[in-house]
Design an enzyme around this catalytic site. Structure first.
Site, PDB file in Angstrom:
ATOM      1  CG  HIS A  20      52.726  46.067  53.386  1.00 31.10           C
ATOM      2  ND1 HIS A  20      54.086  45.324  52.920  1.00 31.10           N
ATOM      3  CD2 HIS A  20      53.118  46.941  51.583  1.00 31.10           C
ATOM      4  CE1 HIS A  20      55.271  45.078  52.301  1.00 31.10           C
ATOM      5  NE2 HIS A  20      54.496  46.865  51.526  1.00 31.10           N
ATOM      6  NE  ARG A  71      34.520  42.423  46.849  1.00 31.18           N
ATOM      7  CZ  ARG A  71      35.411  41.704  45.902  1.00 31.18           C
ATOM      8  NH1 ARG A  71      35.761  40.694  46.357  1.00 31.18           N
ATOM      9  NH2 ARG A  71      35.616  42.003  44.902  1.00 31.18           N
ATOM     10  NE  ARG A  89      52.722  50.150  50.143  1.00 30.02           N
ATOM     11  CZ  ARG A  89      53.392  49.925  48.823  1.00 30.02           C
ATOM     12  NH1 ARG A  89      52.976  50.048  47.372  1.00 30.02           N
ATOM     13  NH2 ARG A  89      54.729  50.021  48.374  1.00 30.02           N
ATOM     14  CB  ILE A 139      35.177  36.939  50.667  1.00 32.43           C
ATOM     15  CG1 ILE A 139      35.131  37.807  51.092  1.00 32.43           C
ATOM     16  CG2 ILE A 139      34.456  36.019  51.764  1.00 32.43           C
ATOM     17  CD1 ILE A 139      34.873  38.955  51.395  1.00 32.43           C
ATOM     18  CD  GLU A 198      41.989  33.120  43.071  1.00 35.39           C
ATOM     19  OE1 GLU A 198      41.365  32.852  44.288  1.00 35.39           O
ATOM     20  OE2 GLU A 198      42.973  31.598  42.750  1.00 35.39           O
ATOM     21  CB  SER A 206      32.899  38.735  38.776  1.00 38.03           C
ATOM     22  OG  SER A 206      34.063  38.183  38.109  1.00 38.03           O
ATOM     23  CG  ASP A 207      34.225  38.122  34.212  1.00 40.76           C
ATOM     24  OD1 ASP A 207      34.892  38.083  35.203  1.00 40.76           O
ATOM     25  OD2 ASP A 207      34.467  36.761  33.698  1.00 40.76           O
TER      26      ASP A 207
HETATM   27  O1  LIG Z   1      37.310  40.863  43.075  1.00 37.96           O
HETATM   28  P1  LIG Z   1      39.018  39.802  43.866  1.00 37.96           P
HETATM   29  O2  LIG Z   1      38.611  39.621  44.870  1.00 37.96           O
HETATM   30  O3  LIG Z   1      40.338  40.816  43.950  1.00 37.96           O
HETATM   31  O4  LIG Z   1      39.324  38.469  42.717  1.00 37.96           O
HETATM   32  C1  LIG Z   1      39.651  39.314  40.834  1.00 37.96           C
HETATM   33  O5  LIG Z   1      39.551  39.716  40.867  1.00 37.96           O
HETATM   34  C2  LIG Z   1      40.598  40.630  40.316  1.00 37.96           C
HETATM   35  C3  LIG Z   1      40.754  40.349  38.448  1.00 37.96           C
HETATM   36  O6  LIG Z   1      39.278  41.727  38.368  1.00 37.96           O
HETATM   37  C4  LIG Z   1      42.000  39.595  41.002  1.00 37.96           C
HETATM   38  O7  LIG Z   1      41.903  39.759  42.062  1.00 37.96           O
HETATM   39  C5  LIG Z   1      40.525  38.193  40.723  1.00 37.96           C
HETATM   40  O8  LIG Z   1      41.147  36.732  41.490  1.00 37.96           O
HETATM   41  O1  LIG Z   2      37.693  36.115  34.640  1.00 36.42           O
HETATM   42  C1  LIG Z   2      38.178  36.600  35.839  1.00 36.42           C
HETATM   43  C2  LIG Z   2      36.841  37.046  36.525  1.00 36.42           C
HETATM   44  C3  LIG Z   2      37.905  37.513  38.369  1.00 36.42           C
HETATM   45  N1  LIG Z   2      38.803  36.601  38.274  1.00 36.42           N
HETATM   46  C4  LIG Z   2      39.817  36.421  37.499  1.00 36.42           C
HETATM   47  O2  LIG Z   2      40.838  36.942  37.274  1.00 36.42           O
HETATM   48  N2  LIG Z   2      39.640  36.436  35.848  1.00 36.42           N
END
Ligand SMILES: O=P(O)(O)O[C@H]1O[C@H](CO)[C@@H](O)[C@H]1O
Ligand SMILES: O=c1cc[nH]c(=O)[nH]1
Length: 235
Positions: free
Chosen positions: A4, A24, A43, A88, A179, A203-204
């Site tokens: 890959h 990113r 990919r 990250i 995550e 992020s949320d």
């Molecule tokens: O921003 P990344 O690194 O993708 O991480 C988070 O965002 C994704 C979900 O939106 C999942 O991969 C989660 O782990």
């Molecule tokens: O709520 C969330 C936000 C980012 N990534 C996740 O897996 N869950």
């Protein structure tokens, strides 16, 4: 070249940053690195090598979830000899005092994934960060005047979860955020005796619904990126 990843021998540094989103990776290469080459487009999972403060470093998108990051981490270690891997990523907060844009360093992970149950039937393996790397990331944050939270996270197999009871229970046991990759990263790194760490930006908020925009997710996580880059080059 691995299945890959199209990089030639020696095109990937022995230290690497691993965002889930390949864009990113591109943003980091364009914004923070010098003398950059793009070594992978297979990919669309972009990978770059360059220098940061004069030290060679790579950045590779991993995709979302344990199966996807598992592929990249295995190939980076086994085919390219990578020794230091820092995810990250973004995460969703599940504690009241963890806010959007906070940075979290994952000391360990819980998971609902079957990955380690298949490897260790009847046992609970505890995926764990490399302490040297964790300390370097924590010190890099403190030196930059940034506050970070260090603790337990949930690596989930389901993003759109129907039932939140278990997430609430884990929050009640101090788990900071959700995550989808760190369990795999820490487990595979342990197996191959290499160093791994996850640095995450919130992020949320899973319970309050507070969130960042997609554009912010892609481009405005500079604190986390600098912590990871400084920890990597301190190696
Ligand atoms: O921003 P990344 O690194 O993708 O991480 C988070 O965002 C994704 C979900 O939106 C999942 O991969 C989660 O782990
Ligand atoms: O709520 C969330 C936000 C980012 N990534 C996740 O897996 N869950």
């Amino acid at each position: 070249m691995s299945i890959h990843i199209a990089a030639k021998e020696n095109e990937i540094a022995d230290k690497i940053l691993l965002p889930g989103d390949p864009l990113r990776a591109k943003y980091i290469a364009e914004t923070f690195l010098e003398d950059v080459i793009c070594y992978n487009e297979v990919r669309g999972m972009l990978g770059f090598t360059g220098t940061y403060k004069g030290k060679r470093i790579s950045v590779q998108g991993t995709g979302m979830g344990i199966p996807s990051i598992g592929i990249y981490v295995n190939e980076l270690i086994n085919s390219y000899g990578v020794k230091t891997l820092i995810r990250i990523g973004t995460c969703g907060a599940i504690q009241e005092d963890v806010k959007v844009r906070d940075v979290i360093i994952a000391m360990t992970t819980c998971t609902d994934s079957n990955m380690n149950r298949l490897t260790f039937p009847g046992f609970d393996f505890s995926p764990c960060a490399n302490f040297d790397l964790l300390k370097k990331a924590y010190d890099a944050a403190v030196n930059a005047g940034l506050s970070v939270k260090v603790g337990n996270i949930l690596t989930a197999d389901i993003f759109y979860r129907e039932n939140m009871d278990m997430v609430k229970k884990l929050a009640g046991h101090g788990v900071l955020a959700i995550e989808m990759e760190t369990t795999a990263l820490y487990t595979i790194a342990s197996k191959h005796n290499v160093k791994a760490l996850s640095v995450l930006t919130v992020s949320d908020h899973v319970f309050t619904g507070e969130e960042t925009s997609a554009e912010e997710r892609q481009t405005t996580f500079n604190d986390m990126i600098r912590i990871a880059l400084d920890a990597a080059i301190a190696e």
